[in-house]
Design a protein around this motif. Structure first.
Motif, PDB file in Angstrom:
ATOM      1  N   VAL A  71     -16.027  -6.991   5.368  1.00 22.48           N
ATOM      2  CA  VAL A  71     -16.674  -6.834   4.070  1.00 22.48           C
ATOM      3  C   VAL A  71     -16.133  -5.579   3.385  1.00 22.48           C
ATOM      4  CG1 VAL A  71     -18.846  -6.235   2.958  1.00 22.48           C
ATOM      5  CG2 VAL A  71     -18.796  -8.027   4.684  1.00 22.48           C
ATOM      6  N   ALA A  72     -15.734  -5.712   2.127  1.00 18.09           N
ATOM      7  CA  ALA A  72     -15.403  -4.537   1.314  1.00 18.09           C
ATOM      8  C   ALA A  72     -16.385  -4.510   0.156  1.00 18.09           C
ATOM      9  CB  ALA A  72     -13.979  -4.598   0.801  1.00 18.09           C
ATOM     10  N   GLU A  73     -17.040  -3.359  -0.029  1.00 17.52           N
ATOM     11  CA  GLU A  73     -18.040  -3.243  -1.092  1.00 17.52           C
ATOM     12  C   GLU A  73     -17.526  -2.351  -2.211  1.00 17.52           C
ATOM     13  OE1 GLU A  73     -22.180  -2.678   0.505  1.00 17.52           O
ATOM     14  OE2 GLU A  73     -21.045  -2.383   2.342  1.00 17.52           O
ATOM     15  N   ASN A  74     -18.179  -2.444  -3.364  1.00 19.54           N
ATOM     16  CA  ASN A  74     -17.888  -1.557  -4.492  1.00 19.54           C
ATOM     17  C   ASN A  74     -16.423  -1.590  -4.920  1.00 19.54           C
ATOM     18  OD1 ASN A  74     -20.580  -0.363  -4.736  1.00 19.54           O
ATOM     19  ND2 ASN A  74     -20.124   0.474  -2.714  1.00 19.54           N
ATOM     20  N   LYS A  81      -7.545  -2.369  -8.827  1.00 17.86           N
ATOM     21  CA  LYS A  81      -8.395  -2.077  -7.666  1.00 17.86           C
ATOM     22  C   LYS A  81      -8.556  -3.315  -6.788  1.00 17.86           C
ATOM     23  CE  LYS A  81      -9.700   2.057  -9.071  1.00 17.86           C
ATOM     24  NZ  LYS A  81     -10.001   3.273  -8.434  1.00 17.86           N
ATOM     25  N   LEU A  88      -4.340  -5.094   0.985  1.00 17.25           N
ATOM     26  CA  LEU A  88      -4.626  -4.479   2.286  1.00 17.25           C
ATOM     27  C   LEU A  88      -5.114  -5.527   3.274  1.00 17.25           C
ATOM     28  CD1 LEU A  88      -6.313  -1.183   1.111  1.00 17.25           C
ATOM     29  CD2 LEU A  88      -4.206  -1.368   2.438  1.00 17.25           C
ATOM     30  N   PHE A  89      -6.021  -6.385   2.819  1.00 18.74           N
ATOM     31  CA  PHE A  89      -6.526  -7.420   3.716  1.00 18.74           C
ATOM     32  C   PHE A  89      -5.394  -8.349   4.169  1.00 18.74           C
ATOM     33  CE2 PHE A  89     -11.040  -6.874   2.094  1.00 18.74           C
ATOM     34  CZ  PHE A  89     -11.549  -6.518   3.333  1.00 18.74           C
ATOM     35  N   LYS A  91      -2.218  -7.807   4.246  1.00 17.59           N
ATOM     36  CA  LYS A  91      -1.265  -7.100   5.098  1.00 17.59           C
ATOM     37  C   LYS A  91      -1.768  -7.049   6.547  1.00 17.59           C
ATOM     38  CE  LYS A  91       0.234  -2.768   4.011  1.00 17.59           C
ATOM     39  NZ  LYS A  91       0.518  -1.727   3.034  1.00 17.59           N
ATOM     40  N   ARG A  92      -3.069  -7.035   6.727  1.00 16.62           N
ATOM     41  CA  ARG A  92      -3.605  -6.978   8.089  1.00 16.62           C
ATOM     42  C   ARG A  92      -4.016  -8.352   8.579  1.00 16.62           C
ATOM     43  NH1 ARG A  92      -6.116  -0.920   8.653  1.00 16.62           N
ATOM     44  NH2 ARG A  92      -4.513   0.016   7.361  1.00 16.62           N
TER      45      ARG A  92
ATOM     46  N   GLU B  50      -3.784   6.697   7.728  1.00 15.84           N
ATOM     47  CA  GLU B  50      -4.317   6.018   6.551  1.00 15.84           C
ATOM     48  C   GLU B  50      -4.010   6.768   5.268  1.00 15.84           C
ATOM     49  OE1 GLU B  50      -4.969   3.207   7.240  1.00 15.84           O
ATOM     50  OE2 GLU B  50      -6.737   2.824   8.456  1.00 15.84           O
ATOM     51  N   GLU B  54      -0.443   5.323   4.657  1.00 17.45           N
ATOM     52  CA  GLU B  54      -0.649   4.191   3.759  1.00 17.45           C
ATOM     53  C   GLU B  54      -0.330   4.552   2.315  1.00 17.45           C
ATOM     54  OE1 GLU B  54      -1.588   1.016   4.912  1.00 17.45           O
ATOM     55  OE2 GLU B  54      -0.945   0.522   2.886  1.00 17.45           O
ATOM     56  N   GLY B  61       2.347   0.836  -0.202  1.00 20.13           N
ATOM     57  CA  GLY B  61       1.371   1.883  -0.484  1.00 20.13           C
ATOM     58  C   GLY B  61       1.873   2.837  -1.548  1.00 20.13           C
ATOM     59  N   PHE B 308      -6.446   7.798  -4.318  1.00 20.75           N
ATOM     60  CA  PHE B 308      -7.030   6.514  -4.718  1.00 20.75           C
ATOM     61  C   PHE B 308      -6.595   5.409  -3.753  1.00 20.75           C
ATOM     62  CE2 PHE B 308      -8.774   6.544  -9.204  1.00 20.75           C
ATOM     63  CZ  PHE B 308      -8.890   7.915  -9.285  1.00 20.75           C
ATOM     64  N   ASP B 312      -8.906   3.206  -1.020  1.00 23.67           N
ATOM     65  CA  ASP B 312      -9.028   1.759  -0.883  1.00 23.67           C
ATOM     66  C   ASP B 312      -9.010   1.361   0.588  1.00 23.67           C
ATOM     67  OD1 ASP B 312      -9.356   0.920  -3.491  1.00 23.67           O
ATOM     68  OD2 ASP B 312      -7.227   1.081  -3.914  1.00 23.67           O
ATOM     69  N   VAL B 313      -8.182   2.071   1.358  1.00 23.20           N
ATOM     70  CA  VAL B 313      -8.164   1.793   2.791  1.00 23.20           C
ATOM     71  C   VAL B 313      -9.525   2.115   3.401  1.00 23.20           C
ATOM     72  CG1 VAL B 313      -7.052   2.333   4.978  1.00 23.20           C
ATOM     73  CG2 VAL B 313      -5.713   2.319   2.865  1.00 23.20           C
ATOM     74  N   LYS B 315     -12.325   2.164   1.925  1.00 20.05           N
ATOM     75  CA  LYS B 315     -13.336   1.242   1.413  1.00 20.05           C
ATOM     76  C   LYS B 315     -13.225  -0.116   2.093  1.00 20.05           C
ATOM     77  CE  LYS B 315     -12.945   0.395  -2.946  1.00 20.05           C
ATOM     78  NZ  LYS B 315     -12.896   0.852  -4.325  1.00 20.05           N
ATOM     79  N   VAL B 316     -11.999  -0.583   2.233  1.00 20.43           N
ATOM     80  CA  VAL B 316     -11.797  -1.938   2.745  1.00 20.43           C
ATOM     81  C   VAL B 316     -12.047  -2.002   4.250  1.00 20.43           C
ATOM     82  CG1 VAL B 316     -10.031  -3.685   3.146  1.00 20.43           C
ATOM     83  CG2 VAL B 316     -10.275  -2.659   0.892  1.00 20.43           C
ATOM     84  N   PHE B 317     -11.586  -0.988   4.969  1.00 21.70           N
ATOM     85  CA  PHE B 317     -11.669  -1.104   6.426  1.00 21.70           C
ATOM     86  C   PHE B 317     -12.738  -0.235   7.072  1.00 21.70           C
ATOM     87  CE2 PHE B 317      -7.223  -2.345   5.473  1.00 21.70           C
ATOM     88  CZ  PHE B 317      -7.379  -3.685   5.802  1.00 21.70           C
ATOM     89  N   SER B 321     -17.683   4.262   0.411  1.00 28.06           N
ATOM     90  CA  SER B 321     -17.849   3.921  -1.006  1.00 28.06           C
ATOM     91  C   SER B 321     -16.877   4.675  -1.899  1.00 28.06           C
ATOM     92  CB  SER B 321     -19.282   4.192  -1.445  1.00 28.06           C
ATOM     93  OG  SER B 321     -19.316   5.288  -2.316  1.00 28.06           O
TER      94      SER B 321
END
Lengths: 368, 356
Positions: A71-74, A81, A88-89, A91-92, B50, B54, B61, B308, B312-313, B315-317, B321
């Motif tokens: 899950v990625a929020e915000n 963005k 990123l998702f 790529k992994r 990261e 990244e 990146g 920035f 994102d890294v 935030k995503v992984f 926030s």
């Protein structure tokens, strides 16, 4: 310029005729490798409303399909963005990505083109493709039923609704609520106020107070926070929630909530992706009360049995396809004809609905 | 304990000390940022991979970082140019919204032939940004109204104006959602072939060179420095204070407007209600960290762009926030500002004689 969901829906009619009645799309998709699923939210997943309803669907996907979902929020609704998060998702090794807002529509369509081996779904999106399906629900069906409940309990013959932005998907909620209430008593009027925000609990509470000051005794929210319900509860008014069962915010006055059951869409769809049988619909999935994606939460104590019986009857007709809330004759707020007798509002006209029906008190911001 | 110390202003600070203090401030800020990230659950071992890895060491990146940096260079320059005159432009986002609206108006209105559409969009963006700062400028010059307040509030008005258009004339007619129709191919800045970087990057770099030339080489720049140092002395020395102020401040607005134009023409390809958020703060941070020097601003903007990307890294992984990005920038800025104190003042032990 941009192929839209709505004009696509119109074209679907034509295409279906050409294909002699079959609505299956020519698109098929094969997943390469083990399924790795990610959900991307524009705000917090546990927002108590829209995202949380989808997140409940995510939990069902984990449980029923035995998958772990990232899950990625915000993640804001900007191309830069969102694409960064998707990149990123991917790529992994993630190969099933679920977006959750119309604001993701274009960037997710671009990502779907860039990554043809990744399956994309997008809630309330407007774009589709060989590996992308947008999905939304006919929320107006639930709101019509909630309108019957509200129309059955009101004493002041005045209802209220707090809504977000004057867009088609919101306007059809308000109009269906009004039509449902007036099917009980045609003298009922409904105050509709837009907050011009999807998430502003303080303002929503203040707007609710203002509506209650105008003598409304049932207050519905078309948004995600429970503050309008809390305001209604303090004043002893009845209330209708949205997205999730909001009865916890108004245990006395709640009538029902119009709720999403996204698991009914997400679980079978993601399963078909992992099975290799997924065929994204060319014009997106537009789910309804017939397969349970839209429904009502359990009724509160103020809803009379007669109303429950009527709601059950109308709901059964909707499920059977024998009744649609937006069937004419329907008058606009100013008394002009919105839908002539016997005609049904097309899906395209639903998405671009920019008027109030008769019985609304409020101003629809000028569309053009 | 503190009354055992004496703080004296330094009359001239040696360059080596300034550099040392600046670097120490950044290091302190980064140390606080690291502690913060570790405290909220990013494994310390992942931080290097990261952040540095990244954001700067992988091709994708780095491309992402440069894409983020493109509008950041412009807003950093915008803040720097205004701050050189001690004019606090807190309305960068407002001018950026106007710039985005200006470019979108040209694109949606199909103004002029296709060949000149993009240049016209960017010119419109810059002019709209400059126009939006003109009002606070006039208020400041004629009535002495604080530009901090007027630029800030005009930023909110700009956002409401964007809302007005996107819920009215420009909304997607098919869905009613507040997003404009997508731009045609001739209205999009060409990709550079490296990730999602686009022609906006060289344009931003050219803007930085131009600003450097104006403020560091020309007479106008010299006047600007005089006005920034001491406006009364500058006036007494015959510097055309009003003209210089107008030039710098309008340039600041134009640069923010250009940032908005580059965002809609470069990456978003449509107008939306989310694209301008957060740029005022970033612009001011970049200007301060770059010591208001145009070329240093470019370097800092790329580094903040990397933050920035790294965020994102996170935030995503790691489920961290967006707000953390603001915190990270704030901590580094805080470190530098505190460190500057030590550059400007000498701290020595008091010698109170018998009482000690």
């Amino acid at each position: 310029m941009v192929k839209s969901f709505a004009s696509g829906l119109l074209a679907l009619g034509a295409a279906a005729t050409l294909l002699s009645g079959t609505a299956t799309s020519a698109w098929s998709f094969e997943l390469k490798g083990e399924p790795k699923v990610a959900f991307i939210y524009a705000a917090a997943a546990k927002d108590g409303g829209w995202n949380e309803a989808i997140d409940a669907g995510r939990a069902a996907v984990e449980k029923d399909l035995g998958l772990t979902v990232a899950v990625a929020e915000n993640v804001p609704e900007d191309a830069t963005k969102l694409r960064a998060a998707i990149d990123l998702f991917v790529k992994r090794g993630f190969n099933i990505i679920v977006g959750t807002t119309y604001g993701y529509s274009e960037p997710i369509a671009e990502a779907a083109k860039a990554y043809p081996d990744v399956a994309f779904l997008n809630a309330s999106g407007t774009t589709n493709g060989p590996n992308l399906e947008s999905f939304y629900a006919r929320t107006y069906q639930g709101w019509y039923l909630a309108g019957i409940a509200a129309g059955s309990v009101t004493q002041s013959k005045k209802l209220g609704m707090v809504a977000g932005f004057p867009v088609g998907v919101v306007n059809w909620d308000a109009n269906a609520f009004i039509l449902g209430a007036r099917s009980v008593d045609p003298s009922i009027e409904t105050v509709v106020v837009y907050t011009n925000s999807w998430w502003d609990p303080v303002k929503e509470g203040q707007v609710a107070e203002a509506i209650l000051d105008q003598n409304a005794d049932v207050l519905a929210t078309d948004l995600s926070s429970t503050s309008p319900l809390a305001a209604a509860e303090r004043r002893g008014a009845s209330s209708v929630g949205y997205q999730l069962d909001m009865s916890h915010a108004a245990p006395e006055g709640i009538l029902t909530s119009v709720v999403f059951h996204w698991d009914r869409y997400l679980v079978p769809t993601i399963k078909s992706i992992t099975d290799g049988t997924w065929t994204p619909q060319e014009y997106g999935a537009f789910e309804g009360i017939d397969n349970g994606v839209i429904g009502l939460a359990p009724f509160g104590k103020r809803v009379p049995d007669a109303a429950k019986a009527k709601i059950a009857e109308v709901q059964a007709k909707m499920v059977a396809g024998a009744f649609d809330p937006f069937t004419g004759p329907i008058e606009k707020q100013d008394g002009s004809v919105a839908v002539p007798a016997g005609e049904k509002v097309s899906d395209e006209a639903l998405w671009s609905m920019d008027y109030f029906v008769k019985g609304a008190i409020g101003t629809m911001p000028a569309a053009q | 304990m503190l009354d055992g110390l004496v703080i004296t202003r330094r009359f001239d600070t040696p360059t080596w000390l300034l550099a040392l203090v600046f670097l120490a401030g950044i290091a302190a800020g980064l140390a606080m940022a690291t502690a913060l990230l570790v405290a909220i659950g990013v494994p310390a071992s992942a931080l290097f991979n990261e952040v540095i890895g990244e954001a700067f060491m992988t091709a994708s990146g780095l491309a992402q970082t440069l894409t983020f940096a493109t509008p950041l260079i412009c807003v950093g320059l915008s803040a720097a140019v205004a701050l050189r005159l001690r004019f606090w432009n807190i309305g960068i986002e407002g001018q950026l919204w106007l710039g985005a609206l200006g470019a979108t108006a040209v694109a949606l209105g199909d103004v002029g032939p296709e060949a000149t559409r993009l240049p016209l969009m960017l010119v419109a963006a810059a002019l709209a940004g400059a126009a939006w700062i003109a009002l606070p400028l006039v208020l400041k010059l004629r009535l002495g109204v604080s530009e901090v307040i007027s630029t800030l509030l005009l930023g909110s008005i700009a956002f409401l104006f964007a809302q007005h258009l996107l819920f009215g004339a420009w909304r997607d007619p098919a869905t009613g959602f507040p997003i404009s129709l997508a731009f045609d191919a001739s209205e999009r800045l060409a990709a550079l072939g490296f990730g999602r970087t686009h022609l906006g990057l060289p344009i931003a770099l050219a803007a930085a060179l131009l600003v450097w030339f104006l403020v560091d080489v020309t007479r106008l720049g010299f006047y600007g420095r005089a006005v920034g140092e001491n406006i009364e002395a500058a006036r007494a020395a015959g510097v055309p204070v009003i003209a210089v102020t107008c030039a710098f401040v309008l340039l600041s607005g134009a640069l923010s407007g250009l940032a908005g134009g580059l965002i809609v023409a470069g990456t978003e390809h449509r107008m939306s209600l989310t694209l301008g958020a957060g740029y005022t703060f970033s612009g001011i941070v970049i200007a301060f960290l770059g010591r208001f020097r145009p070329l240093a601003t470019v370097v800092v903007a790329v580094i903040i762009g990397g933050v920035f990307t790294a965020s994102d890294v996170f935030k995503v992984f790691y489920g961290i926030s967006e707000a953390v990005v603001v915190l990270l920038q704030g901590l580094v800025l805080f470190g530098v500002l505190v460190a500057q104190f030590f550059g400007a003042y000498r701290i020595s032990r008091a010698n109170w004689g018998a009482s000690a």
